[in-house]
Design an enzyme around this catalytic site. Structure first.
Site, PDB file in Angstrom:
ATOM      1  N   LYS A 123     -11.971   0.394  -1.026  1.00  0.00           N
ATOM      2  CA  LYS A 123     -11.083   1.137  -1.922  1.00  0.00           C
ATOM      3  C   LYS A 123     -11.710   1.210  -3.309  1.00  0.00           C
ATOM      4  O   LYS A 123     -12.653   1.963  -3.508  1.00  0.00           O
ATOM      5  CB  LYS A 123      -9.695   0.517  -1.877  1.00  0.00           C
ATOM      6  CG  LYS A 123      -9.079   0.814  -0.507  1.00  0.00           C
ATOM      7  CD  LYS A 123      -7.741   0.219  -0.224  1.00  0.00           C
ATOM      8  CE  LYS A 123      -7.268   0.735   1.130  1.00  0.00           C
ATOM      9  NZ  LYS A 123      -6.443  -0.226   1.848  1.00  0.00           N
ATOM     10  N   HIS A 151      -5.402  -3.481  -2.168  1.00  0.00           N
ATOM     11  CA  HIS A 151      -5.149  -2.519  -3.255  1.00  0.00           C
ATOM     12  C   HIS A 151      -5.160  -3.176  -4.628  1.00  0.00           C
ATOM     13  O   HIS A 151      -4.921  -2.510  -5.632  1.00  0.00           O
ATOM     14  CB  HIS A 151      -3.826  -1.797  -3.031  1.00  0.00           C
ATOM     15  CG  HIS A 151      -3.920  -0.691  -2.036  1.00  0.00           C
ATOM     16  ND1 HIS A 151      -4.502   0.520  -2.327  1.00  0.00           N
ATOM     17  CD2 HIS A 151      -3.561  -0.621  -0.738  1.00  0.00           C
ATOM     18  CE1 HIS A 151      -4.460   1.294  -1.262  1.00  0.00           C
ATOM     19  NE2 HIS A 151      -3.895   0.619  -0.276  1.00  0.00           N
ATOM     20  N   SER A 198       0.795  -1.224   0.000  1.00  0.00           N
ATOM     21  CA  SER A 198       0.000   0.000   0.000  1.00  0.00           C
ATOM     22  C   SER A 198       0.830   1.278   0.000  1.00  0.00           C
ATOM     23  O   SER A 198       0.339   2.317  -0.402  1.00  0.00           O
ATOM     24  CB  SER A 198      -0.954  -0.007   1.194  1.00  0.00           C
ATOM     25  OG  SER A 198      -0.252  -0.242   2.388  1.00  0.00           O
TER      26      SER A 198
HETATM   27  C1  LIG Z   1      -6.469  -0.390   3.305  1.00  0.00           C
HETATM   28  C2  LIG Z   1      -5.867  -1.708   3.549  1.00  0.00           C
HETATM   29  C3  LIG Z   1      -6.490  -2.628   4.392  1.00  0.00           C
HETATM   30  C4  LIG Z   1      -7.701  -2.259   5.196  1.00  0.00           C
HETATM   31  O1  LIG Z   1      -8.841  -2.142   4.407  1.00  0.00           O
HETATM   32  P1  LIG Z   1     -10.094  -1.329   4.977  1.00  0.00           P
HETATM   33  O2  LIG Z   1     -11.231  -1.903   4.219  1.00  0.00           O
HETATM   34  O3  LIG Z   1      -9.828   0.105   4.703  1.00  0.00           O
HETATM   35  O4  LIG Z   1     -10.161  -1.624   6.433  1.00  0.00           O
HETATM   36  C5  LIG Z   1      -5.928  -3.879   4.525  1.00  0.00           C
HETATM   37  N1  LIG Z   1      -4.804  -4.212   3.869  1.00  0.00           N
HETATM   38  C6  LIG Z   1      -4.168  -3.354   3.055  1.00  0.00           C
HETATM   39  C7  LIG Z   1      -2.946  -3.792   2.333  1.00  0.00           C
HETATM   40  C8  LIG Z   1      -4.680  -2.063   2.873  1.00  0.00           C
HETATM   41  O5  LIG Z   1      -4.040  -1.216   2.093  1.00  0.00           O
END
Ligand SMILES: *Cc1c(COP(=O)(O)O)cnc(C)c1O
Length: 394
Positions: free
Chosen positions: A240, A209, A181
């Site tokens: 996302k 992602h 990320s």
């Molecule tokens: C954003 C993210 C999460 C968490 O996801 P949410 O739905 O925002 O809680 C988990 N793992 C990675 C790699 C992320 O970038």
């Protein structure tokens, strides 16, 4: 005497160091040119890859579900909070991902933490990339399993750990982010999956992602690398590219039913409101019906990366729409972010503890809905601010 005085002292130290972070306020919808803190800025700070946060079909689905079913589910999933919409969404995702079954959690964070902590016990071993997401790290800690961290994407190091552990009791879990990320690089999933098979380890990937970004119609890294049936646990997010909120776990029916019994956020925290499940359902239709969004995302990604590189910025190892602009020290990254904002570009400064000391950066994420003019203007601002701050030459 105030027993919490040390918190104020820490905050003062962060202010002194230039790493204190005030929350910026999004005053419009999450769109490519958004109103933030009273200014119109080009938004390179969201994870709204496909522009689905404001898609009319998602909006309508959420409104209709709210009218029909109200604003809340009333309970956790295992008591009385499982609505038909929740099951429809899980079946929809399982079909989309071509797996036996799926369970949706309140967020990607709870999906990771809840799953890792549920499927491993204290006698087990976790082999984890050093840059894996915080929710994986927390899940590992909560499981009380032994944690073996390998250097970023170092498959040989992961192999040595697994080989060392080969004679020892306990299960082994090999775990990686699909897309990292903070750096935007892609995990070595084919190599790690082969390793897991060789050593009889459980293979797990966090595709937060990659969901909606990589693979056919955004099916993720397992599809991108053609590893169908070989990765035991696939986590994705609905927060996302999908544009709403939530996380999901895909895998065998046994895995999913086990999580119904032992996934603590599933058992002890209330399920999504109907609007969330309905909007997510609509999003999966869009992923299949509007693949041009993903094409536009990648087209914009290539264009923006090329522009940053041509200007002389260091963009690290990114292979995806997440493009870091490397700065070095956290205070400098935050200063760069503030100067960009004042010039009309919203891109977040990220420093320790989110990334290691000395690797602070401004992170940019383009979306499918940015126009060429938006990107050209953003690049111009990056160039002028970057020159003024001597991050690039004249
Ligand atoms: C954003 C993210 C999460 C968490 O996801 P949410 O739905 O925002 O809680 C988990 N793992 C990675 C790699 C992320 O970038």
């Amino acid at each position: 005497m105030n027993p919490l005085a040390y918190l104020g002292e820490q905050l003062a130290a962060w202010r002194e160091a230039g790493t204190y972070q005030r929350l910026r306020v999004l005053e419009s919808e999450c769109v490519p040119v958004a109103r933030v803190d009273g200014r119109e800025v080009i938004n390179l700070a969201s994870n709204n890859y496909l522009g689905l946060t404001t898609h009319p079909k998602l909006r309508e689905a959420a409104l209709e579900a709210t009218r029909k079913f109200g604003v809340g589910s009333g309970a956790v999933r295992t008591i009385s909070g499982t609505m038909r919409l929740h099951l429809d969404l899980e079946e929809r995702i399982a079909r989309f991902k071509n797996v036996e079954a799926c369970v949706v959690f309140q967020s990607g964070f709870t999906a990771n933490a809840g799953t890792v902590s549920a499927i491993l016990m204290h006698e087990d071993h976790i082999i984890s990339d050093e840059l894996n997401h915080a929710s994986i790290i927390d899940g590992c800690r909560l499981s009380r399993a032994k944690i073996h961290v390998f250097p970023h994407k170092d498959v040989d190091a992961a192999r040595r750990k697994l080989a060392d552990l080969a004679g020892q009791p306990g299960r082994k879990l090999l775990i990686t982010d699909g897309v990292f990320s903070m750096d935007g690089d892609i995990g070595p999933l084919p190599e790690l999956t082969a390793l897991a098979e060789e050593f009889g380890a459980i293979m797990m990937v966090d595709d937060a992602h990659a969901s909606g970004v990589l693979g056919r119609n955004g099916r993720g890294t397992v599809d991108h690398f053609q590893l169908h049936g070989r990765v035991h646990v696939q986590v994705g997010t609905l927060s996302k590219a999908v544009g709403v909120l939530g996380g999901y776990v895909c895998g065998s029916r046994d895995l999913i039913e086990y999580l119904h019994h032992r996934g603590r956020p599933f058992l002890f925290s209330t399920s999504h409101p109907p609007a969330v499940a309905a909007a997510c359902l609509a999003a999966f239709d869009i992923l299949e019906q509007e693949p041009e969004r993903i094409e536009a995302l990648w087209e914009n990604t290539r264009y923006f990366k090329a522009g940053l590189a041509a200007a002389g910025f260091q963009t690290g190892l990114s292979e995806t729409p997440i493009t870091p602009v490397m700065v070095g020290e956290a205070a400098a990254a935050h200063a760069f972010s503030r100067a960009l904002f004042d010039a009309g570009v919203f891109a977040t400064g990220i420093g320790y503890p989110t990334v290691p000391h000395g690797k602070a950066r401004v992170r940019t994420i383009v979306t499918a809905t940015h126009t060429r003019e938006h990107l050209d203007r953003a690049l111009e601002i990056f160039r002028s601010v970057g020159r003024a701050m001597r991050l690039i030459g004249e």
